[in-house]
Design a protein around this motif. Structure first.
Motif, mmCIF file in Angstrom:
data_model
loop_
_atom_site.group_PDB
_atom_site.id
_atom_site.type_symbol
_atom_site.label_atom_id
_atom_site.label_comp_id
_atom_site.label_asym_id
_atom_site.label_seq_id
_atom_site.Cartn_x
_atom_site.Cartn_y
_atom_site.Cartn_z
ATOM 1 N N ASP A 5 8.755 0.616 51.356
ATOM 2 C CA ASP A 5 7.520 0.413 50.613
ATOM 3 C C ASP A 5 7.851 -0.540 49.469
ATOM 4 O OD1 ASP A 5 5.333 0.505 48.905
ATOM 5 O OD2 ASP A 5 5.095 2.681 49.049
ATOM 6 N N GLU A 6 7.520 -1.823 49.649
ATOM 7 C CA GLU A 6 7.901 -2.841 48.669
ATOM 8 C C GLU A 6 7.310 -2.573 47.286
ATOM 9 O OE1 GLU A 6 7.399 -6.834 50.097
ATOM 10 O OE2 GLU A 6 8.414 -6.364 51.978
ATOM 11 N N GLU A 7 6.113 -2.036 47.229
ATOM 12 C CA GLU A 7 5.509 -1.741 45.930
ATOM 13 C C GLU A 7 6.280 -0.632 45.214
ATOM 14 O OE1 GLU A 7 1.315 -1.041 46.301
ATOM 15 O OE2 GLU A 7 0.981 -2.964 47.288
ATOM 16 N N ALA A 8 6.707 0.383 45.959
ATOM 17 C CA ALA A 8 7.475 1.472 45.356
ATOM 18 C C ALA A 8 8.835 0.962 44.887
ATOM 19 C CB ALA A 8 7.650 2.620 46.344
ATOM 20 N N ASP A 45 9.512 -2.132 43.939
ATOM 21 C CA ASP A 45 9.257 -2.952 42.750
ATOM 22 C C ASP A 45 9.019 -2.062 41.527
ATOM 23 O OD1 ASP A 45 8.916 -5.419 41.391
ATOM 24 O OD2 ASP A 45 6.734 -5.149 41.477
ATOM 25 N N ALA A 46 8.267 -0.977 41.719
ATOM 26 C CA ALA A 46 8.006 -0.070 40.600
ATOM 27 C C ALA A 46 9.302 0.593 40.138
ATOM 28 C CB ALA A 46 6.982 0.988 41.000
ATOM 29 N N ALA A 47 10.155 0.967 41.087
ATOM 30 C CA ALA A 47 11.426 1.601 40.740
ATOM 31 C C ALA A 47 12.342 0.626 39.999
ATOM 32 C CB ALA A 47 12.118 2.124 41.992
ATOM 33 N N LEU A 48 12.221 -0.640 40.329
ATOM 34 C CA LEU A 48 13.036 -1.664 39.662
ATOM 35 C C LEU A 48 12.372 -2.167 38.388
ATOM 36 C CD1 LEU A 48 14.230 -3.720 42.757
ATOM 37 C CD2 LEU A 48 15.564 -2.110 41.386
ATOM 38 N N ASP A 49 11.253 -1.554 38.037
ATOM 39 C CA ASP A 49 10.531 -1.875 36.815
ATOM 40 C C ASP A 49 10.156 -3.355 36.734
ATOM 41 O OD1 ASP A 49 9.271 -1.102 34.447
ATOM 42 O OD2 ASP A 49 11.038 -1.573 33.238
ATOM 43 N N GLY A 50 9.657 -3.879 37.850
ATOM 44 C CA GLY A 50 9.145 -5.246 37.849
ATOM 45 C C GLY A 50 10.204 -6.329 37.854
#
Length: 187
Positions: free
Chosen positions: A149-152, A154-159
């Motif tokens: 889940d690319e959005e998850a 990205d969120a985990a990597l804080d953008g």
């Protein structure tokens, strides 16, 4: 006397792994271009880190003095490790897997579905509303399907990774050296 993989290496590594609180997932002796690689794959229910891999390597190394290999590696099997042992199938029941066959069935050699389990020597997978059973002997490989889940992420990597970043702007910060391109290589 050189020791064999199944007669000495695997049982010895299995005992050591249990003693250290690890699961020995697999052992392989693979001939590659640069030599013979002896690989141990270890795991725990929560995964393994570099310290665990190093610790096992240090302990297993002296036990393999009489084994004919050039390089030794201790690895994590990874999240997408193929299911080989009965307990692998038990642990993966209910997850999405890809079943690859030696010979095509209904014109296909690969099927993806939810693993029901290993039942009566058959790999049983639910595909849609239908359960399909493949004789274990006809199955080349069963492996979990990893869905990202690319959005998850990205969120985990804080953008850190932002799809809206303008790649051209980054490249503009490093202009090509046109003069260097025009000079002959031998100067």
């Amino acid at each position: 006397m050189k020791h064999t993989l199944s007669g000495y290496v695997e049982p010895t590594a299995e005992r050591l792994a249990k003693e250290m609180g690890y699961e020995l997932v697999d052992v392989e002796l693979a001939k590659e271009n640069t030599g013979r690689f002896l690989r141990f794959f270890i795991d725990t229910p929560t995964g393994v880190d570099l310290d665990a891999l190093e610790s096992f390597h240090r302990r297993v190394l002296p036990l393999m003095d009489e084994v004919d290999y050039d390089y030794m590696e201790v690895c994590s099997p990874g999240a997408d490790r193929p299911l080989k042992k009965d307990k692998d199938f038990e642990r993966a029941a209910g997850t999405t897997v890809e079943v690859r066959l030696y010979k095509a069935v209904d014109g296909l050699k690969s099927f993806t579905g939810t693993l029901v389990g290993l039942i009566d020597k058959n790999v049983v997978v639910k595909i849609g509303d239908e359960e399909r059973a493949f004789p274990r002997a006809s199955v080349a490989q069963v492996a979990p399907v990893i869905e990202l889940d690319e959005e998850a992420i990205d969120a985990a990597l804080d953008g850190v990774y932002d799809q809206d970043d303008d790649y051209d702007e980054v490249l503009d910060e490093f202009p090509e050296d046109e003069e260097a391109d025009e000079q002959p290589a031998d100067q």
